[in-house]
Motif scaffolding. Structure first.
Motif, short mmCIF file in Angstrom:
data_model
loop_
_atom_site.label_atom_id
_atom_site.label_comp_id
_atom_site.label_asym_id
_atom_site.label_seq_id
_atom_site.Cartn_x
_atom_site.Cartn_y
_atom_site.Cartn_z
N VAL A 130 60.47 41.00 47.71
CA VAL A 130 59.25 40.19 47.63
C VAL A 130 58.05 41.11 47.85
CG1 VAL A 130 57.97 38.23 48.57
CG2 VAL A 130 60.48 38.18 48.52
N MET A 131 57.09 41.09 46.91
CA MET A 131 55.90 41.92 47.03
C MET A 131 54.65 41.06 47.04
SD MET A 131 56.59 45.34 44.74
CE MET A 131 55.19 46.15 45.54
N ASP A 132 53.59 41.60 47.65
CA ASP A 132 52.32 40.88 47.75
C ASP A 132 51.20 41.78 47.25
OD1 ASP A 132 50.55 38.88 48.31
OD2 ASP A 132 50.52 39.19 50.48
N GLY A 133 50.04 41.17 46.98
CA GLY A 133 48.89 41.94 46.52
C GLY A 133 47.61 41.15 46.74
N PRO A 134 46.44 41.77 46.53
CA PRO A 134 45.16 41.10 46.79
C PRO A 134 44.83 40.04 45.75
CG PRO A 134 44.78 43.26 45.83
CD PRO A 134 46.26 43.16 46.09
N GLU A 135 44.11 39.01 46.17
CA GLU A 135 43.68 37.96 45.24
C GLU A 135 42.47 38.40 44.43
OE1 GLU A 135 43.12 34.47 47.64
OE2 GLU A 135 45.27 34.05 47.76
N VAL A 136 41.66 39.30 44.97
CA VAL A 136 40.55 39.89 44.21
C VAL A 136 41.04 41.20 43.63
CG1 VAL A 136 38.18 40.74 44.29
CG2 VAL A 136 38.85 38.81 45.73
N GLU A 137 41.11 41.27 42.30
CA GLU A 137 41.73 42.40 41.63
C GLU A 137 40.72 43.14 40.75
OE1 GLU A 137 43.96 44.40 41.39
OE2 GLU A 137 45.85 43.61 42.18
N THR A 138 41.13 44.32 40.30
CA THR A 138 40.35 45.06 39.32
C THR A 138 40.69 44.55 37.92
OG1 THR A 138 42.04 46.77 39.03
CG2 THR A 138 40.40 47.11 40.77
N ASP A 139 39.77 44.72 37.00
CA ASP A 139 40.02 44.34 35.61
C ASP A 139 41.21 45.11 35.04
OD1 ASP A 139 39.47 44.86 32.53
OD2 ASP A 139 38.47 42.98 33.04
N GLU A 140 41.35 46.36 35.44
CA GLU A 140 42.45 47.19 34.94
C GLU A 140 43.80 46.63 35.36
OE1 GLU A 140 44.76 50.29 33.32
OE2 GLU A 140 42.74 49.53 32.88
N ASN A 141 43.95 46.27 36.64
CA ASN A 141 45.24 45.74 37.11
C ASN A 141 45.54 44.37 36.53
OD1 ASN A 141 45.73 47.99 38.62
ND2 ASN A 141 45.24 47.07 40.60
N ASN A 142 44.50 43.56 36.35
CA ASN A 142 44.73 42.19 35.89
C ASN A 142 44.89 42.11 34.37
OD1 ASN A 142 44.58 39.26 37.10
ND2 ASN A 142 43.46 39.14 35.17
N PHE A 143 44.21 42.99 33.65
CA PHE A 143 44.25 42.94 32.19
C PHE A 143 44.64 44.28 31.54
CE2 PHE A 143 41.06 39.40 32.88
CZ PHE A 143 41.90 38.39 32.44
N GLY A 144 43.89 45.32 31.84
CA GLY A 144 44.05 46.59 31.13
C GLY A 144 45.46 47.15 31.15
N ALA A 145 46.06 47.23 32.34
CA ALA A 145 47.40 47.81 32.45
C ALA A 145 48.48 46.88 31.90
CB ALA A 145 47.70 48.13 33.92
N LEU A 146 48.10 45.66 31.53
CA LEU A 146 49.05 44.70 30.98
C LEU A 146 48.87 44.53 29.47
CD1 LEU A 146 48.88 42.08 33.87
CD2 LEU A 146 50.87 43.45 33.25
N ASN A 147 48.27 45.55 28.85
CA ASN A 147 48.15 45.60 27.39
C ASN A 147 47.06 44.68 26.84
OD1 ASN A 147 49.11 47.02 25.12
ND2 ASN A 147 50.34 45.27 24.45
N PHE A 148 46.10 44.26 27.68
CA PHE A 148 44.93 43.53 27.20
C PHE A 148 43.83 44.55 26.93
CE2 PHE A 148 47.07 40.33 29.72
CZ PHE A 148 46.74 39.09 29.17
N THR A 149 43.38 44.70 25.70
CA THR A 149 42.20 45.53 25.45
C THR A 149 40.96 44.75 25.87
OG1 THR A 149 42.05 44.67 23.20
CG2 THR A 149 43.30 46.72 23.52
N GLU A 150 39.82 45.45 25.95
CA GLU A 150 38.60 44.81 26.44
C GLU A 150 38.15 43.65 25.55
OE1 GLU A 150 35.48 47.50 27.27
OE2 GLU A 150 36.58 48.60 28.81
N ASP A 151 38.45 43.74 24.25
CA ASP A 151 38.03 42.68 23.33
C ASP A 151 39.21 41.82 22.89
OD1 ASP A 151 39.31 44.61 21.91
OD2 ASP A 151 37.86 44.67 20.24
N HIS A 152 40.31 41.87 23.65
CA HIS A 152 41.51 41.13 23.25
C HIS A 152 41.27 39.63 23.37
CE1 HIS A 152 45.67 40.07 22.71
NE2 HIS A 152 46.02 41.35 22.62
N PRO A 153 41.56 38.85 22.31
CA PRO A 153 41.32 37.40 22.36
C PRO A 153 42.14 36.68 23.43
CG PRO A 153 42.59 38.01 20.40
CD PRO A 153 42.09 39.28 21.00
#
Length: 341
Positions: A130-153
């Motif tokens: 079981v792992m935990d993490g912060p509720e306030v995240e960076t854009d990179e962790n929430n989107f960028g590193a998950l294959n969302f580009t900046e203009d991804h629909p």
């Protein structure tokens, strides 16, 4: 007596009267008597009209200083009265915070917390951490590193709340999976429970604040078969019976192929209701094989390592278990609802 002398005399009188106030109500009454629209200071200042221009400048300045002085005096007196009131209350009242309550009624865990802990037990029994993490995240962790580009629909599907420094309230606990990929060495199995936020139109099955358990398995030769077996094992243990499910294609930038795992609505037994939007099925578990780009962004060789990931909505799971018709009950704080659990 000159107007200047009248102002000086009025200030002395006002200080004497205001200092005699024994309550805030009395203080407000005295303040209005001297500083109100029809107060004594206003009456005295009506005499300015008969003065010369130079005298008006001098006396006007004196009047402004007098008003400021009295207002400051009032606030100082008000603070003194408040302090005296609380000191008096402390002398009369005593509350022992360690004293047992007279009532035998005790609180309990929220139904979402109950099922979260139950799911954690199920997964840890299958070798997950079981792992935990912060509720306030960076854009990179929430989107960028998950294959969302900046203009991804797909970002529009997970609109969220942003802070002034460019961070955001996480839209899924997948951000914890990103942290796990960077921190852990494969093979590994983790789950990531927690609260997430989205800019949603709230209805019977949607909330802007809700709870998820997301999971990830990374190893060699991981397939869709491993994913289906794990999910069916979870659901059968949660509901304590075999659950009718269906797997249909779904798009998520961080998995390929991606699926939506739906379960037969347990509120209406598949007949159709507001919770399942009268379809008989409830979207419960988006899942799929981890996208190679996600593995590569964490520095892993996607030709050697594969994996699957899933996201489970805890609120909807509780709704299915107990036949709850409206997700908004969970955040309502309604004790009549919560005491049932």
């Amino acid at each position: 007596m000159s107007l200047s002398q009248e102002i000086e005399s009025l200030v002395k009188e006002a200080e004497s009267v205001l200092s005699s106030a024994t309550s805030e109500q009395e203080l407000d009454s005295f303040k209005n008597q001297f500083l109100g629209k029809k107060g004594k200071l206003t009456s005295v200042l009506k005499g300015l009209a008969s003065l010369s221009v130079e005298e008006k400048k001098t006396v006007g300045k004196q009047a402004n200083e007098a008003q400021s002085k009295l207002e400051s005096f009032v606030e100082t007196k008000r603070s003194s009265l408040k302090e005296s009131f609380y000191e008096n209350q402390l002398g009369k009242e005593f509350f022992d915070s360690l004293r047992p309550l007279a009532s035998k009624e005790r609180g309990s865990l929220h139904p979402i917390s109950q099922i979260q802990y139950e799911i954690e037990d199920i997964f840890t029994s299958m070798g997950f951490s079981v792992m935990d993490g912060p509720e306030v995240e960076t854009d990179e962790n929430n989107f960028g590193a998950l294959n969302f580009t900046e203009d991804h629909p797909a970002r529009d599907m997970q609109d969220t709340f942003y802070t002034s420094d460019g961070n955001l309230l996480r839209t899924h606990t997948s951000a914890i999976q990103v942290r796990a990929l960077r921190k852990l060495k494969p093979p590994f199995r983790i789950i990531a429970p927690g609260r997430v936020f989205r800019y949603e139109e709230v209805d019977a099955s949607h909330e802007n604040t809700f709870y998820q358990v997301e999971g990830m398995v990374v190893g060699e030769n991981i397939s869709v078969a491993h994913l289906i077996y794990t999910m069916e094992t979870l659901l059968s243990r949660v509901f304590r019976k075999e659950i009718k499910t269906r797997l249909r294609p779904g798009y998520f930038p961080f998995v390929e192929p991606g699926f939506e795992l739906d379960i037969n609505c347990l509120v209406c037994n598949g007949d159709g209701c507001s919770v399942c939007k009268h379809s008989g099925w409830l979207e419960l578990l988006p899942c799929g094989l981890v996208h190679p780009n996600v593995l590569e962004s964490a520095g892993l060789d996607s030709k050697k390592w594969t994996g699957f990931a899933f996201g489970l909505g805890l609120d909807r799971l509780v709704m299915m278990r107990y036949g709850i018709h409206d997700i908004r009950y969970f955040q309502s704080g309604n004790l009549r609802f919560l005491k049932q659990f």
